[in-house]
Each structure stands twice: as structure tokens, then as C-alpha cells.
Write a protein that holds these residues in place. Structure first.
Motif, short mmCIF file in Angstrom:
data_model
loop_
_atom_site.label_atom_id
_atom_site.label_comp_id
_atom_site.label_asym_id
_atom_site.label_seq_id
_atom_site.Cartn_x
_atom_site.Cartn_y
_atom_site.Cartn_z
N PRO A 1 -15.53 29.02 6.55
CA PRO A 1 -14.63 29.62 5.57
C PRO A 1 -14.39 31.11 5.76
N PHE B 1 -8.62 31.00 8.13
CA PHE B 1 -9.01 30.46 6.82
C PHE B 1 -9.08 31.59 5.80
N VAL C 1 -5.70 23.87 6.45
CA VAL C 1 -6.80 24.46 7.21
C VAL C 1 -8.12 23.95 6.64
N ALA D 1 -10.89 29.42 -0.45
CA ALA D 1 -10.31 28.07 -0.37
C ALA D 1 -9.35 27.81 -1.53
N ALA E 1 -12.32 23.70 6.66
CA ALA E 1 -13.57 24.36 7.05
C ALA E 1 -14.73 23.74 6.30
N THR F 1 -5.69 25.98 2.30
CA THR F 1 -7.07 26.01 2.80
C THR F 1 -7.94 25.06 2.00
N GLN G 1 -1.27 30.50 12.48
CA GLN G 1 -2.36 29.54 12.61
C GLN G 1 -2.54 29.13 14.07
#
Length: 548
Positions: free
Chosen positions: A307, A312, A265, A331, A267, A321, A456
Motif C-alpha cells: 500500500p 497505490f 490497483v 485505499a 495491494a 485502489t 499506472q
């Protein structure tokens, strides 16, 4: 041309809590011991095994583009000055996949205007045509030279130039591989300039070839600085060391995949900063999905809005992430560095992930299936109109149900039933065959679905995703379900000397890809909007009322 600014060109891959210990550390040590970084920099085609060697031997020139693309700078600058001297300062790019995503990221990051046509939506193409043609040059980019969307754009713009009393040959610039049909056409038609790209670079690795640099440079981006950034990164990425950022990133994602995290993922974590890489996730999405999504394995990239976005901030164990920019608490990884360096970093890491997964990262065996299905429908256009009757109609939304979904009841009932077909640790792919400018509210669907379905959710504009995540959908982990959104076209556009319009082509691409996905046993639900704005609003409303 944008003036160069001093900046930090180093790359940083923050592994967070995983550090370089455990499985990640073991993988890094193995990659260092096998001298993978230096072999890749030396274009060793044996890195992915005997089955991939033939393809890899003609796909590794991207490792030296920071050097070999230098001569392009002068050519681009000279052409830009010529055009501006003639009052031509509006650049339109017709290209798909790697031919459009890199230039879009480069120009958006630098804040210079570029109109990108990677669509068959007649509304979006019509808006591009409505711009000032007197000031317009179109860059037609296709590696194969036969991309149907790009060829359609070329034909439409050539006709528009002619009708406006402008010589199309003076306003068409071509980027393609040597010997392609498009190269031959450019020569025979006397187009303004023909740029031949390095044929030993695959489309998704072509950011620093003529495909990325020509349209971006003509639009005003500082492509020399981009190559400087890549040159600085190349030194870091070619060293067999546990500090090599490419090996660290590849090992982290590879170890996570081995542990069940088959999704990554992405971001942007520094939105608003001068260093923001605008739209970088869309470029990385194509690279990762098309390179790794095959033979029933791979990493599914999921590009989210930020984020704090659904998917996320609440990612499950099936996803890694990654913050593009400074580290944030949500993250698992954070990757920082300038755009030119990040292009090369992710290319290196993705190629190494291919080795870790035991697949060839340079082929795309499932991409042609959807193209062939669309061509078959175009050969029999009557089949498009009589494909099937909607199973239900809810206001401006016609529902075309798939296996596992009865289609009974209202739109909310259909969506609820559809989401029940998602397997554990599966994903939902929203595929919007619409105008990504005028119908931009469709992007809200990703977040609304992610809040409610517990898996997701990806979002792709059709047909551009067919040249990126389309490979993963058919070749990667077979646990996706697919929500197609199509829409009525108020003003269609004829494709000169072709027996179809843009709206016909767009629908054929949606139906063709849907048919191939069904052949793979995947659920496909198509919602057709007879009124686009009202239909999108109705879908969002229905999603917000779903029981979670």
C-alpha cells in the motif's frame, strides 16, 4: 495435511468514504432490485444479454463448486498418501493461467511447497528438472488439453523421467476437461491419475475445481477447509441485499469505472499476518483482466508491492485502489476474508461488473491472436533470428525500437522517448520474458517506472501474462504502451518431438505478441539482454537517471 484452524469465514467489503451513497448506492439498489445475486447463484445465463447467453449457459457451474468439488477431497488425499508411500513428495505443476495461478496462491498462502512451471524460460524449467526426480510427481493441467507451454513441459519431464530410469506413467498426473486431447493421451499412455474437471467452468473461474484443488492438495494444502470457506461465502453472495459483499464490490468498481477510473490497483495490506493471502493479486489480475478487458472497455488490474508502493499511494483519478486485507489510508476500498471466500467473492463481483459494463465476462476473444502469431513464427523459425537489427546497443542491452521511438542515443534516451508515447491516463506494461526466480530483480522495473512516468505501471512475466492481462492489452482500453524484456539463454532445452527449443518458443511468444500489439496501434519497445543480470542492472540505472 495441514490441520484446520478455527477462523472467521465472513467477508467484508469496506467502501470507505464512498460508503453506499451516491452512484455506488444507486448501483447496489439497482442490482438488488434486479435480483442479480440470486439469479447468478441460480446460474441464470440471461444476465449479460442475448449475445452472451450461449457462452454463459456453459460457464456458470463455478457458483456451486463448494458443493460439487467435495468428492475430489478423498481422491486427492488417497493419491497423496499413495505417492508419499512411494517416497514421492515433491510436486511440480505444469499449467498456465487459471491452471497455475490458483494453486500457487493456495499453497503460498498455506506455506506448503509447490514448484510452478508457467513459463517457457529454459533456465527456470532447467532448475525444476534439477530437483530430485526420484521424489517428483508432475501435475499437467490444461483445460483445452493443447496448451503449448504445458505440453512442452510434459514432454520434457517424460523424457527426463525415462532417462533417470523412472516410469513416466507413474509420475504424471493429468487435470483436464472431459474429451480433451490431453485426456485421451492420459488414457492411452496410462498416466498415474486422470482428474476430469467440470467443463462448465471457465479457466479463470476454476480455482475451486480440480485445476486448483488437485495440485494444491497433493502439495499438502487443506483443500477441504478452502471449500468450507467458499460454502460460507456462497450464502452471503447469493442474497439480494445491499449488504451483499459481491454486489458492494461490483458496484464500487463499476461506479468508479463510469467516473473514469478504468484501473483497479491491488495491494496486500496485511503482509506478514497469518491471514495474508500470498500472491492473491496475481490470481485476481487474471480474473479481472480477462473477464472485463474487451470491446474497448474493462478494468485494468495493477498489482503493486504494497500500500505504500508507487501507483497505490499516489494513485490518480483513473484508478481505484483496493487493499486486500485491513483498510489503509491510501485505499479507496478494503476487502477482507479467507482465501476460499475471496475466490468466490471476486468471481461473483467480476461477473456482475461484466453486466454493468455490458460485456460477456466469460469469453476471451483476443487471446488467440498472440498464440496464432507465435505459431506462425515457429513455423518459420528462420524469421526469429532475422527479425531486425537492433537500433542501438548499450552495453548488455540491445534496443529494438517501435513506432514513435527512433532508438537513437543511449538506453536512457530511448526510454525517455518511449515514455513520451504514453497517452494521458494511459499505462505502461512491463513484460519480462525471463526466469521469474533467477531474474526476480526485473520486478524492480515496475516501481522505478511508476515513480517517474506519472501513470499506472503493470508488470507481467511472459508468457504467463498472455493467459491473463494479454486479453486486456488487445481488447480493453487502448491506451497502453509495452516494454518487452527478453534475454539470452545460457542453457537451452530441446522440446522432444517438436522442431523448436524452449528459448525459440519463448522468443516467438514475445515477438508474436509484440506484432499483434503493433497491429492494434500500440507502441512496443523490446530490450534484449545479452547478459541478463548486467542488463537488468543497466535498465534500472537508466531509469533512475531519467528526468521526471
Amino acid at each position: 495435511m495441514t490441520q484446520p484452524q478455527p477462523q472467521d469465514t465472513s467477508l467484508t467489503v469496506d467502501l470507505g468514504d464512498s460508503g453506499a451513497g451516491g452512484a455506488v448506492g444507486e448501483l447496489i439498489a439497482k442490482l438488488v432490485a434486479d435480483r442479480v445475486a440470486s439469479k447468478l447463484a441460480g446460474q441464470d445465463s440471461t444476465l449479460w444479454g442475448p449475445a452472451a447467453e450461449s457462452e454463459a449457459s456453459i460457464r456458470l457451474s463455478w457458483t456451486t463448486l463448494h458443493k460439487t468439488s467435495r468428492p475430489l477431497i478423498g481422491e486427492i488425499d488417497a493419491l497423496r498418501e499413495e505417492l508419499r508411500g512411494e517416497g514421492v513428495d515433491r510436486v511440480v505443476l505444469a499449467g498456465m493461467g487459471g491452471s497455475s495461478l490458483a494453486p500457487e496462491v493456495i499453497t503460498a498462502t498455506e506455506g506448503v511447497p509447490l514448484t510452478v512451471l508457467d513459463t517457457t524460460d529454459p533456465g527456470q524449467v532447467g532448475d525444476a528438472l534439477a530437483g530430485d526426480l526420484d521424489r517428483t510427481v508432475i501435475v499437467v493441467s490444461s483445460k483445452s488439453g493443447g496448451t503449448v507451454e504445458t505440453d512442452s513441459h510434459r514432454r520434457i519431464f517424460a523424457k527426463a523421467f525415462t532417462e533417470a530410469g523412472i516410469d513416466p506413467g507413474r509420475r504424471i498426473v493429468v487435470v483436464t476437461d472431459p474429451g480433451s486431447p490431453l485426456a485421451e493421451l492420459a488414457e492411452s499412455e496410462g498416466y498415474r491419475k486422470l482428474f476430469l474437471a467440470d467443463p462448465n467452468v471457465g479457466g479463470r473461474y476454476s480455482a475451486l475445481t480440480a485445476f486448483g484443488l488437485v495440485p494444491a492438495g497433493l502439495a499438502g494444502a487443506d483443500v477441504a477447509r478452502l471449500l468450507d470457506q467458499a460454502a460460507a461465502a456462497a450464502g452471503e453472495l447469493s442474497v439480494d441485499s445491499d449488504g451483499n459483499p459481491g454486489l458492494r464490490l461490483a458496484a464500487a468498481l463499476g461506479a468508479a469505472h463510469e467516473a473514469g477510473a478504468e484501473k483497479v490497483v491491488l495491494a496486500n495490506s496485511d503482509t506478514g499476518s497469518p491471514e495474508t493471502l500470498t500472491g492473491f493479486g496475481d490470481w485476481a489480475e487474471q480474473l479481472i483482466a480477462e473477464s472485463t478487458g474487451k470491446q474497448g472497455t474493462g478494468l485494468l488490474p495493477v498489482v503493486v508491492e504494497g500500500p505504500d508502493s508507487p501507483g497505490f499511494a499516489d494513485a490518480d483519478s483513473d484508478a481505484t485502489t483496493v487493499a486486500i486485507g485491513p483498510r489503509v489510508s491510501t485505499a479507496d476500498l478494503a476487502v477482507r476474508g479467507p482465501l476460499g471466500g475471496q475466490f468466490l467473492l471476486w468471481e461473483y463481483a467480476t461477473a456482475v461488473i461484466g453486466r454493468l459494463l455490458g460485456i460477456n465476462p466469460f469469453d476471451q476473444p483476443d487471446v488467440e491472436a498472440a498464440k496464432n502469431a507465435a505459431r506462425s513464427l515457429l513455423d518459420e523459425p528462420e524469421s526469429l533470428g532475422g527479425e531486425q537489427e537492433p537500433s542501438t546497443v548499450d552495453g548488455p542491452v540491445e534496443v529494438f525500437a517501435s513506432a514513435g521511438v527512433s532508438g537513437d542515443g543511449g538506453l536512457g534516451d530511448v526510454l525517455q522517448e518511449f515514455l513520451r508515447t504514453v497517452p494521458e491516463h494511459g499505462y505502461v506494461a512491463v513484460q519480462a520474458y525471463l526466469d521469474r526466480l533467477d531474474d526476480a530483480s526485473a520486478t524492480l522495473l515496475r516501481g522505478e517506472l511508476a515513480k517517474r512516468c506519472g501513470v499506472q505501471v503493470t508488470f507481467g512475466w511472459g508468457p504467463r501474462f498472455l493467459h491473463s492481462t494479454g486479453q486486456y492489452h488487445k481488447g480493453g482500453h487502448q491506451n497502453g504502451v509495452f516494454l518487452q524484456i527478453t534475454g539470452a539463454a545460457d542453457n537451452d532445452i530441446e522440446v522432444p518431438d517438436r522442431p523448436y527449443t524452449l528459448a525459440t518458443l519463448q522468443l516467438a511468444q514475445a515477438l508474436g505478441d509484440g506484432a499483434v500489439l503493433r497491429e492494434h496501434g500500440r507502441p512496443v519497445l523490446r530490450l534484449h539482454l545479452t547478459d541478463r543480470a548486467a542488463g537488468l542492472a543497466e535498465i534500472v540505472r537508466a531509469l533512475q537517471e531519467l528526468q521526471t
